[in-house]
Write a protein that holds these residues in place. Structure first.
Motif, short mmCIF file in Angstrom:
data_model
loop_
_atom_site.label_atom_id
_atom_site.label_comp_id
_atom_site.label_asym_id
_atom_site.label_seq_id
_atom_site.Cartn_x
_atom_site.Cartn_y
_atom_site.Cartn_z
N UNK A 158 0.82 -1.18 0.05
CA UNK A 158 -0.03 0.02 0.11
C UNK A 158 0.81 1.15 -0.09
N UNK A 159 2.15 1.21 0.51
CA UNK A 159 2.92 2.23 0.31
C UNK A 159 3.64 2.51 -0.66
N UNK A 160 3.63 1.79 -1.71
CA UNK A 160 4.17 1.76 -3.02
C UNK A 160 3.66 2.79 -4.12
N UNK A 161 2.60 3.35 -3.61
CA UNK A 161 2.01 4.25 -4.43
C UNK A 161 1.69 3.65 -5.98
N UNK A 162 2.05 4.15 -7.22
CA UNK A 162 1.75 3.57 -8.31
C UNK A 162 2.99 3.04 -8.89
N UNK A 163 3.98 2.46 -8.08
CA UNK A 163 5.11 2.11 -8.83
C UNK A 163 4.72 0.48 -9.20
N UNK A 164 5.54 0.18 -10.15
CA UNK A 164 5.51 -1.19 -10.61
C UNK A 164 6.09 -1.95 -9.73
N UNK A 192 -5.17 -7.26 -5.31
CA UNK A 192 -5.61 -6.22 -5.46
C UNK A 192 -4.23 -5.22 -6.29
N UNK A 193 -3.32 -5.73 -6.29
CA UNK A 193 -2.14 -5.13 -6.73
C UNK A 193 -1.65 -5.64 -8.03
N UNK A 194 -2.59 -6.40 -8.75
CA UNK A 194 -2.36 -7.15 -9.89
C UNK A 194 -2.05 -6.29 -11.06
N UNK A 195 -2.61 -5.13 -11.24
CA UNK A 195 -2.51 -4.28 -12.38
C UNK A 195 -0.96 -3.48 -12.24
N UNK A 196 -0.40 -3.76 -11.33
CA UNK A 196 1.00 -2.94 -11.04
C UNK A 196 1.92 -4.10 -10.88
N UNK A 197 1.74 -5.58 -11.20
CA UNK A 197 2.73 -6.50 -10.98
C UNK A 197 3.67 -6.12 -12.43
N UNK A 198 5.03 -6.61 -12.18
CA UNK A 198 5.88 -6.04 -13.13
C UNK A 198 7.12 -7.46 -13.23
N UNK A 199 7.33 -7.85 -12.02
CA UNK A 199 8.21 -8.92 -12.01
C UNK A 199 7.73 -9.95 -10.81
N UNK A 200 7.19 -11.18 -11.24
CA UNK A 200 6.58 -12.05 -10.28
C UNK A 200 7.07 -13.58 -10.20
N UNK A 201 7.48 -13.84 -9.11
CA UNK A 201 7.97 -15.11 -8.80
C UNK A 201 7.30 -15.91 -7.66
N UNK A 202 6.97 -17.12 -8.34
CA UNK A 202 5.82 -17.82 -7.38
C UNK A 202 6.69 -19.22 -7.10
N UNK A 203 7.05 -19.79 -5.83
CA UNK A 203 7.36 -20.87 -5.53
C UNK A 203 6.09 -21.44 -4.73
#
Length: 535
Positions: A158-164, A192-203
């Protein structure tokens, strides 16, 4: 000070009764002087204590005022923010820890905390770890930790503003009943932040990823890279990877996947947009595997590839279609190939139908069925401008290695040769010996030695050549870096001979096994035995 007992001082002499009385009389005056000196010292120490306290008071006064004029207090806000951003790790996402930036930055003072909380870029990278619950722990403790992680995740992002956003989710697999629910809660907190996902890592488990299958490409417009390491679970045999619509994101250019329940050809990726691809299946008997033929299909779908890492499994009976049209990969710069099965089939089928004129870096690893007749000519023809090579020695026989090195392009600058830590070869079957090293050593007998432009050589654990041969090799070339990890004892110390080259800029790193330390301790077998090897 003179004394009639001077010759007796410092010895084991025992005085007579008359001498004891004489000694006591002799010490009366010195003892009185000692008492006076002790009094003087006490007075001086008291004065020194007073001076020390006064100095400390003045030091505190000066330091407090100097702090007011400290240059850091006068830094503009934007400069402080840039310094804070420079503290963020670049090789990984930020951990939820007070020992890591950005959290630690907000614990210096109230003003720094306000600055850190109001700088969105500091909160655009996050590593989320699923809490685990040992079997003997209370569920309530686990649920409290989970709630804390969820709240921290929401507040952080929530503190990340509109950053990717760059996010990595690290799950574990245990068989407690609440594991999947835990992972679902964590991944749901990211939606809720999916629109700003840029690099995603799922394990995580595929069943957890399936809970966000409703996401579409339109929901992740900023997504550029996806990394999935699938934790296997028995129920995933029918995993529907094609249901993960977010993998079709229009901006995805980098994709990494490792697992055992997916078929590479069914992954819902916009292949034509990929520049980086890595498919590292956990191969299981009877499960899906990536063959040479399937690899060619993938390559045909990815004309923009710059780097690629694949695990290829070809069996003895894999069909061959040599002679089909050549597939051109004009931008491929780095290829990391791991072979399982029949190497000769992989080389013949894959490289005879590929062309990558811009390939510079090639890594060949694997545990393949050994074939003395394997020909690397198709690869050598497909990669005419290769500069760095990283190979496993297990994939070669001595003749095939010699032929491979002789066929390398003159553009080769770096060679790295490795051997698995566990030796599969029989004793005495070492390959990289004096003869192979001599083929890389310029001499009057060799008008054109192998790899004339070689600058870097690194050999790990497969060094059966002599120290003399290595010395001749290094002295015959203008090398920049030589790293050798021997598995044998030193035969000849060649480093003094190479000192002039080292002083001229050669990076030389030769390591030998440490000598065995023999211990002959009389304490062996006793619970309170000392640790010193000298005993």
């Amino acid at each position: 000070m003179s004394s009639p007992f001077m010759s007796r001082l410092g010895t084991n002499y025992c005085p007579e009764d008359e001498e004891i009385a004489e000694i006591q009389t002799l010490l009366a005056e010195p003892l009185l002087q000692l008492s006076h000196l002790d009094d003087e010292i006490a007075k001086l120490q008291a004065a020194l204590g007073d001076l020390t306290q006064e100095r400390a008071r003045l030091r505190a006064y000066v330091d407090a005022h100097r702090a007011l004029i400290s240059p850091v207090r006068r830094l503009p806000l934007d400069i402080i923010q840039e310094i804070f951003v420079a503290c963020i790790p670049t090789h990984r996402n930020c951990a939820m820890s007070a020992m890591d930036a950005p959290v630690i930055l907000g614990r210096i003072c109230s003003s720094w905390r306000a600055i850190s909380l109001s700088t969105p870029r500091l909160w655009s990278r996050l590593h989320i770890v699923e809490p685990t619950c040992p079997y003997n722990s209370a569920i309530a403790v686990f649920e409290e930790k989970l709630e804390q992680r969820l709240q921290t995740t929401t507040a952080w992002l929530g503190r990340s503003g509109q950053c990717p956003l760059s996010i990595s989710l690290q799950s574990t697999f245990d068989r407690t009943s609440f594991t999947s629910t835990t992972q679902n809660h964590l991944i749901q907190a990211l939606l809720p932040f999916a629109s700003r996902w840029e690099h995603m890592t799922f394990t995580t488990l595929f069943s957890v990823l399936a809970t966000i299958s409703h996401l579409t490409a339109a929901d992740v417009p900023m997504l550029k890279s996806v990394s999935i390491s699938e934790i296997h679970e028995p129920s995933e045999d029918s995993a529907r990877w094609d249901s993960l619509g977010f993998l079709r994101g229009p901006e995805i250019s980098s994709f990494y996947i490792m697992g055992s329940s997916f078929s590479p050809m069914e992954l819902p990726i916009r292949w034509e947009g990929l520049t980086n691809l890595s498919i590292a299946e956990r191969w299981t008997a009877g499960g899906p595997s990536l063959t040479s033929e399937m690899s060619l299909q993938l390559f045909s779908r990815c004309p923009q590839l710059r780097s690629c890492r694949l695990l290829v499994h070809d069996g003895l009976n894999t069909s061959s279609r040599v002679g089909d049209r050549i597939l051109d990969l004009p931008f491929l710069n780095t290829l990391d190939l791991q072979c399982v099965g029949t190497l000769s089939s992989t080389i013949r089928q894959l490289f005879s139908r590929l062309s990558f004129p811009q390939l510079r870096h090639f890594k060949l690893r694997g545990n393949s069925n050994h074939d003395d007749n394997v020909s690397y000519a198709p690869f050598l023809a497909a990669a005419p401008r290769i500069e760095s090579l990283d190979i496993n020695i297990e994939l070669f026989s001595k003749p095939s290695l010699a032929g491979f090195l002789r066929g390398l392009s003159p553009t080769i600058r770096e060679i790295v040769i490795n051997e698995f830590p566990i030796r599969w070869r029989e004793v005495g079957s070492d390959i990289f010996d004096d003869e192979i090293l001599a083929s890389l050593t310029p001499s009057p007998d060799l008008s054109t030695p192998c790899c004339p432009g070689l600058q870097v050589l690194e050999i790990n654990d497969c060094c059966s050549f002599s120290d003399e041969a290595l010395l001749r090799f290094i002295q015959s070339r203008m090398l920049k870096r030589v790293v050798i990890r021997f598995t044998r004892d030193m035969e000849l110390d060649i480093q003094p001979e190479l000192l002039p080259l080292v002083q001229s800029g050669l990076h030389l790193d030769l390591s030998y096994p440490p000598p065995a330390v023999l211990q002959f301790s009389p304490w062996q077998g006793l619970a309170d035995a000392p640790n010193s090897p000298d005993l």
